[in-house]
Design an enzyme around this catalytic site. Structure first.
Site, PDB file in Angstrom:
ATOM      1  CE1 TYR A   4      -3.259  -2.780   0.126  1.00 32.79           C
ATOM      2  CE2 TYR A   4      -3.784  -2.198   2.384  1.00 32.79           C
ATOM      3  CZ  TYR A   4      -4.007  -2.978   1.260  1.00 32.79           C
ATOM      4  OH  TYR A   4      -4.997  -3.938   1.288  1.00 32.79           O
ATOM      5  CB  SER A   5       1.225   4.326  -0.219  1.00 34.52           C
ATOM      6  OG  SER A   5      -0.087   4.766  -0.449  1.00 34.52           O
TER       7      SER A   5
END
Length: 374
Positions: free
Chosen positions: A67-68
């Site tokens: 995530y990111s």
């Protein structure tokens, strides 16, 4: 706790002794490096959302090392470092789709094929890197992100059990698997004499009923708790898109998906997928009518429907503002949909059940037994 706030309900996660808030805070929106998607949160905003979630009584936080590009784990880690760590149940997952150049792999002309998948090599490295970013010495729940056809599942199961014995993770779960795959995992855990997996992260909502055909039966029979992701179908179940809308709301993830059709988005389908489907808007009308009887929003009805399903231990929500978080948290406790309203929503969102699921279900209509383990 702020005036009017009610604590969430806590459920056992599957057939384990672990209790989690029935709302799990997802972190896909934490961090600024998400391929230009709208609604991403910087660290200050993310920490304010985490603080409010804890104020509601939420103790269940979901993230992933991709995530990111790992930033979501770092944001959560910086927040956890200022809190009483043992109060929170943190779950994370290993990367499955792209090479993790951010994790120390040389990405200047060098390719490392072992930066994805569920091999022993990748899992051990992924856990160590997640522990570092999360600033903790253990992960409460470690879930595979998706089935890996390149690695024998026995290797994955044994590795994760070894990581439990090493004290690096405490429980194991699955994510995004087929029914036969979930059943095989559970049977192998028994035959191999290892710790059983306790959870399944699966997309499930009023616009995604397909897990009911097989996956939820496996979870019900094997004592696996379901963590339902994309419970609002990327914004479709919020009521923001009207029957007479000519385009998706500006700045929404649905608008992003519409502008980028080359990107497959199960979690937030583009505008064209449902905009001409009258059944979807009939469903939204039913949700709005039921919500008005409880003084609740369409989003809250969508979440409440999920939370009253017998296999669902928690619904994973995403929030980019405190207002969004508060609205979602209201669904967690203090009110219920009636049996008649649940049936109305089931009927309004029903999809045609294919063979052999329809035949087997019909033949067993009077024979089925349920084991409600939450």
């Amino acid at each position: 706790m702020a005036a009017g706030m009610k604590h969430v309900v806590y459920h056992y996660l599957g057939n384990s002794g672990l209790k989690v808030s029935n709302i799990c805070l997802g972190s896909t929106v934490f961090g600024k490096h998400k391929a230009g998607r709208p609604g991403q949160c910087d660290e200050i905003t993310a920490h304010s959302i985490l603080d409010r979630f804890a104020e509601w009584g939420g103790n269940f936080i979901d993230t992933s090392d991709d995530y990111s590009n790992g930033e979501a784990e770092e944001i959560i880690g910086n927040w956890l470092a200022k809190k009483q760590r043992d109060r929170f149940i943190v779950t994370t997952k290993p990367c499955y789709m792209q090479d993790k150049s951010y994790s120390g792999v040389d990405n200047v002309g060098q390719y490392d094929p072992n930066t994805i998948g569920l091999s022993r090599k990748h899992l051990i490295r992924s856990v160590d890197e997640s522990l570092r970013r999360l600033k903790t010495d253990y992960i409460d729940l470690y879930q595979i992100h998706v089935w890996d056809e390149g690695t024998p599942i026995e290797e994955t199961i044994r590795t994760l059990d070894d990581l439990i014995k090493a004290g690096k993770i405490r429980y194991v779960g699955a994510g995004n698997v087929l029914g036969w795959q979930m059943q095989k995992i559970m049977m192998l855990c028994k035959s191999m004499g290892v710790n059983p997996w306790i959870s399944l992260a699966s997309q499930y909502s009023l616009l995604c009923r397909w897990p009911e055909w097989e996956l939820l039966d496996v979870c019900r029979n094997e004592g696996v708790g379901v963590m339902a992701w994309s419970p609002l179908k990327g914004g479709w179940l919020t009521g923001k898109i009207k029957r007479d809308s000519s385009s998706p709301p500006e700045g929404s993830r649905i608008a992003f998906s519409e502008a980028n059709p080359q990107i497959k988005q199960q979690s937030h389908p583009n505008y064209s997928k449902y905009s001409s489907d009258g059944k979807v808007f009939d469903l939204l009308d039913t949700m709005e009518r039921i919500g008005q009887k409880h003084d609740k929003t369409i989003s809250q009805v969508a979440l409440r429907w999920l939370l009253q399903k017998d296999t669902v231990s928690a619904a994973i929500i995403g929030a980019k503002t405190l207002q969004q978080l508060d609205e979602n948290m209201v669904a967690s406790a203090g009110w219920e949909l009636s049996e008649k309203q649940m049936s109305e929503l089931d009927d309004a969102s029903a999809v045609e059940v294919p063979y052999p699921y329809e035949l087997v279900a019909r033949a067993n209509k009077s024979r089925r037994r349920f084991n409600n383990f939450i």
